[in-house]
Scaffold this motif. Sequence first.
Motif, PDB file in Angstrom:
ATOM      1  N   ARG A   9       0.864  -1.191   0.000  1.00 31.47           N
ATOM      2  CA  ARG A   9       0.000   0.000   0.000  1.00 31.47           C
ATOM      3  C   ARG A   9       0.894   1.232   0.000  1.00 31.47           C
ATOM      4  O   ARG A   9       1.847   1.306   0.774  1.00 31.47           O
ATOM      5  CB  ARG A   9      -0.882   0.030   1.249  1.00 31.47           C
ATOM      6  N   THR A  10       0.603   2.182  -0.838  1.00 36.66           N
ATOM      7  CA  THR A  10       1.386   3.420  -0.846  1.00 36.66           C
ATOM      8  C   THR A  10       0.964   4.292   0.328  1.00 36.66           C
ATOM      9  O   THR A  10      -0.025   4.004   1.013  1.00 36.66           O
ATOM     10  CB  THR A  10       1.155   4.214  -2.147  1.00 36.66           C
ATOM     11  N   VAL A  11       1.694   5.360   0.541  1.00 37.94           N
ATOM     12  CA  VAL A  11       1.385   6.298   1.637  1.00 37.94           C
ATOM     13  C   VAL A  11      -0.050   6.812   1.516  1.00 37.94           C
ATOM     14  O   VAL A  11      -0.748   6.979   2.509  1.00 37.94           O
ATOM     15  CB  VAL A  11       2.368   7.490   1.613  1.00 37.94           C
ATOM     16  N   ASP A  12      -0.488   7.029   0.259  1.00 38.55           N
ATOM     17  CA  ASP A  12      -1.866   7.521   0.104  1.00 38.55           C
ATOM     18  C   ASP A  12      -2.876   6.387  -0.063  1.00 38.55           C
ATOM     19  O   ASP A  12      -3.997   6.590  -0.534  1.00 38.55           O
ATOM     20  CB  ASP A  12      -1.973   8.543  -1.049  1.00 38.55           C
ATOM     21  N   GLY A  13      -2.459   5.149   0.323  1.00 39.58           N
ATOM     22  CA  GLY A  13      -3.421   4.051   0.434  1.00 39.58           C
ATOM     23  C   GLY A  13      -3.685   3.259  -0.835  1.00 39.58           C
ATOM     24  O   GLY A  13      -4.567   2.401  -0.854  1.00 39.58           O
ATOM     25  N   LEU A  14      -2.937   3.515  -1.921  1.00 35.73           N
ATOM     26  CA  LEU A  14      -3.172   2.792  -3.176  1.00 35.73           C
ATOM     27  C   LEU A  14      -2.546   1.398  -3.121  1.00 35.73           C
ATOM     28  O   LEU A  14      -1.449   1.214  -2.586  1.00 35.73           O
ATOM     29  CB  LEU A  14      -2.558   3.558  -4.355  1.00 35.73           C
ATOM     30  N   TYR A  16      -0.387  -1.194  -4.617  1.00 38.82           N
ATOM     31  CA  TYR A  16       0.775  -0.868  -5.455  1.00 38.82           C
ATOM     32  C   TYR A  16       1.627  -2.105  -5.712  1.00 38.82           C
ATOM     33  O   TYR A  16       1.861  -2.917  -4.813  1.00 38.82           O
ATOM     34  CB  TYR A  16       1.588   0.204  -4.717  1.00 38.82           C
ATOM     35  N   SER A  39      -1.833   1.004  -8.681  1.00 36.53           N
ATOM     36  CA  SER A  39      -0.575   1.637  -9.110  1.00 36.53           C
ATOM     37  C   SER A  39       0.419   0.534  -9.453  1.00 36.53           C
ATOM     38  O   SER A  39       0.595  -0.405  -8.679  1.00 36.53           O
ATOM     39  CB  SER A  39      -0.030   2.521  -7.978  1.00 36.53           C
TER      40      SER A  39
END
Length: 326
Positions: A9-14, A16, A39
């Motif tokens: 999960r990316t920092v903005d929750g995607l 990935y 992503s």
Amino acid sequence: MAAGLNLQRTVDGLLYLNLSNQGLTSIPEEVFDITDLESINVSHNKLTSIPEAIGRLQKLSRLDAGGNKLTSLPQAIGTLPKLTHLYVYDNKLTKLPTGVCLLLNLEVLSAFNNNLSTFPPGVEKLQKLRELYVYDNQLTEVPPGVCSLPNLEVLSVGRNPIRRLPDDVTRLTRLKDLSVPNCQFDEFPRQVLQLKTLEKLYAGGNKFDIVPGEVGNLQHLLDLALEHNLLRTLPSTMSHLHNLREVLLRNNKFDTFPKVLCELPAMEKLNISNNNITRLPTALHRADKLKDLVVSGNPLTYPPQDVRTQGTDGTMAFLKQEAEKG
């Protein structure tokens, strides 16, 4: 299904998936079964194509396929309704398929360092586009339609055989960053002077010898790069640029130091190396925020060399001292 693929999960929750720098010649088929993927990074591999199966990733908002050997993009790219960021820089693309112009939510398109000579029709549909990077291609003009993008903030078209900017570039009323270095302008692009929101202008490596006085109208300008041109003077109106922090003027034709540079209260960096300047004016000490002064490659006799070897602080202190004596 996705065994062995490192989903994060990316920092903005995607959701990935990072497959960059893996020496891949193709994208593993099981990737296209991860229908929740938002992503994916397949940059810096050896990919020659992206399969049409990419269209199955309907939640995809970011695709980074830079640094590969792509010669074209799949039509299915145009069926990804949520795609906001598309990175296809540093490939072998000779054209973008028209599908890119169907990405109505696209905000960032990075296609620099390819072999693009044209753009597909319909660019004007990308109404949410904020950043467009197409430098280092074979474009002979700024793609028609680009000037109709109301939200464009960054336009980078340098290192293309472009001779002039279109007149309607003035419609880009939110443009903050314009990069046109190493094009084939023989005069300063005057259309720029109406872009009142501009904060960064990079126009080095062209052939112009005059900067128009109206440059003083660009009140928000922070960075100005005019290196590798044929400039001998700067207009006095540049003193109106109270926010200007960085000025790059190396490799021009200045015989004398442009006095107007002494009137820039916010200037932190000045590179005026490789010109024909013999003296720095004592008035330069008034630019009291200047922390990075590069004057090498000039036949300077003043300040003396022992002062210049003390760097910017030593040089500025000397000029201030001299001015107070005067």
